[in-house]
Design a protein around this motif. Structure first.
Motif, PDB file in Angstrom:
ATOM      1  N   TYR A  68     -22.554  -7.130 -11.356  1.00  0.00           N
ATOM      2  CA  TYR A  68     -22.401  -8.457 -11.947  1.00  0.00           C
ATOM      3  C   TYR A  68     -21.761  -8.367 -13.333  1.00  0.00           C
ATOM      4  N   ASP A  77     -15.285 -12.764  -9.180  1.00  0.00           N
ATOM      5  CA  ASP A  77     -16.484 -13.198  -8.474  1.00  0.00           C
ATOM      6  C   ASP A  77     -17.148 -11.936  -7.932  1.00  0.00           C
ATOM      7  N   TYR A  78     -18.451 -11.783  -8.176  1.00  0.00           N
ATOM      8  CA  TYR A  78     -19.112 -10.531  -7.801  1.00  0.00           C
ATOM      9  C   TYR A  78     -19.052 -10.288  -6.289  1.00  0.00           C
ATOM     10  N   LYS A  79     -19.080 -11.353  -5.479  1.00  0.00           N
ATOM     11  CA  LYS A  79     -19.011 -11.177  -4.026  1.00  0.00           C
ATOM     12  C   LYS A  79     -17.638 -10.645  -3.615  1.00  0.00           C
ATOM     13  N   ALA A  82     -17.418  -7.017  -4.654  1.00  0.00           N
ATOM     14  CA  ALA A  82     -18.227  -6.199  -3.744  1.00  0.00           C
ATOM     15  C   ALA A  82     -17.507  -6.006  -2.415  1.00  0.00           C
ATOM     16  N   ALA A  83     -16.933  -7.072  -1.878  1.00  0.00           N
ATOM     17  CA  ALA A  83     -16.220  -6.964  -0.608  1.00  0.00           C
ATOM     18  C   ALA A  83     -15.010  -6.054  -0.728  1.00  0.00           C
ATOM     19  N   ALA A  89     -25.062  -6.116  -0.154  1.00  0.00           N
ATOM     20  CA  ALA A  89     -26.285  -6.514  -0.869  1.00  0.00           C
ATOM     21  C   ALA A  89     -27.340  -5.419  -0.719  1.00  0.00           C
ATOM     22  N   TYR A  91     -26.069  -4.898  -3.731  1.00  0.00           N
ATOM     23  CA  TYR A  91     -24.971  -4.597  -4.653  1.00  0.00           C
ATOM     24  C   TYR A  91     -25.336  -3.505  -5.668  1.00  0.00           C
ATOM     25  N   LYS A 240     -27.965 -15.122 -12.306  1.00  0.00           N
ATOM     26  CA  LYS A 240     -27.348 -15.585 -11.061  1.00  0.00           C
ATOM     27  C   LYS A 240     -28.181 -16.752 -10.531  1.00  0.00           C
ATOM     28  N   ASP A 243     -24.922 -18.133  -4.879  1.00  0.00           N
ATOM     29  CA  ASP A 243     -23.754 -17.324  -4.544  1.00  0.00           C
ATOM     30  C   ASP A 243     -22.500 -17.815  -5.244  1.00  0.00           C
ATOM     31  N   GLN A 289     -17.763 -18.860  -9.129  1.00  0.00           N
ATOM     32  CA  GLN A 289     -17.018 -17.837  -8.382  1.00  0.00           C
ATOM     33  C   GLN A 289     -16.221 -16.942  -9.331  1.00  0.00           C
TER      34      GLN A 289
END
Length: 302
Positions: A68, A77-79, A82-83, A89, A91, A240, A243, A289
């Motif tokens: 984060y 955006d952390y998602k 990560a992707a 998760a 993460y 956070k 999402d 985001q």
């Protein structure tokens, strides 16, 4: 004889007037020249540095980093980050791990070379340096230039492209999301700095206050960062909320929460301070985001 003397006196008077006129003209000219050579007024507003988002290269995780905090630092955006790096998760990351911004694999391909990534400290530039060396060769000190590799029949892999940076654009918040309640002011005090949407440094609001006064969570959520590793924020808390949304609270004197802790709106999370800045204040940001948005769109009127 008398006419001659009078004429000479008139000529002398005319000459004196001419000398005085020339002298005055020179003075006026000198004043004008001095005025025109005055120092120009510089417009510093146009030269303010802009916060940039890295879109190429990679970053080496240091102790105390979280996914984060890295995403927040580089405008991601952390998602999405990560992707891009195949991180699932919850993460979890580890020191020494390479986090890529350009979509390439963070594991070097088996091409006879390995990749050593040298990352700058949090207090310096965010650029990374990538050094190629033969597999099996001893690692060199990052401050000492590596010797040139011996000629080989197989051409070396081309160096990776230089990191590309683009200005972080503020996100547009849908009206339906702005209408959703649950947000509260993170501190009491005078609003001294507003959100700037032109790419300047202020990606939130600044609230002046007294040293040690409480800083509150602006909404329910989970603490995903609590530390001082992000340059320019001092002692920082990142929460956070979903999402989609995170909030940040900077320049605190003391942090009262830890990473992973669940907090409620209005809960005291820190004490206001001046770490990383020149006066006592709270710097507060909301990011959607990964992109900064104007907190005043969410906070109730007061």
């Amino acid at each position: 004889m008398g006419h001659t003397i009078i004429r000479q006196r008139r000529d002398f008077s005319s000459f004196k007037l001419l000398v005085i006129a020339i002298a005055l003209g020179t003075m006026v000219s000198g004043c004008s020249s001095t005025s025109s050579n005055s120092a120009p007024v510089a417009d510093r507003s146009a030269s303010k540095p802009k916060r940039l988002a890295v879109t190429s290269g990679q970053y080496v995780v240091r102790p105390g980093d979280t996914l984060y905090s890295i995403a927040f630092r580089y405008g991601w955006d952390y998602k999405a980050l990560a992707a891009r790096n195949g991180i699932v998760a919850p993460y979890t990351i580890r020191p020494g791990q390479a986090i890529r911004f350009d979509g390439r694999s963070s594991t070097p391909a088996s091409t006879g070379t390995s990749t050593t990534v040298v990352s700058s400290s949090p207090s310096s530039s965010s650029k990374t340096t990538i050094i190629k060396r033969p597999v099996g060769a001893p690692a060199t000190n990052s401050s000492t230039p590596a010797p040139a590799p011996a000629p080989s029949a197989t051409p070396a892999s081309p160096p990776p492209p230089a990191p590309v940076v683009t200005a972080t654009a503020p996100a547009q918040v849908p009206a339906a999301e702005r209408a959703v309640g649950g947000w509260a002011w993170p501190a009491s005090g005078v609003l001294i700095g507003k959100f700037a949407s032109n790419g300047s440094l202020n990606k939130g609001i600044d609230i002046a206050g007294d040293l040690g006064q409480p800083v509150f969570a602006a909404s329910d959520g989970s603490v995903v960062y609590a530390g001082s590793g992000l340059r320019g924020y001092g002692e920082l808390v990142i929460i956070k909320h979903s999402d989609t949304y995170v909030s940040a609270y900077g320049h605190n004197r003391r942090l009262l929460v830890r990473e992973g802790q669940q907090v409620k709106v209005g809960q005291t999370i820190a004490e206001m301070g001046s770490t990383g800045t020149d006066r006592v204040k709270l710097h507060f940001e909301i990011r959607r985001q990964g992109k900064p948005v104007d907190p005043l769109q969410f906070l109730p009127r007061r």
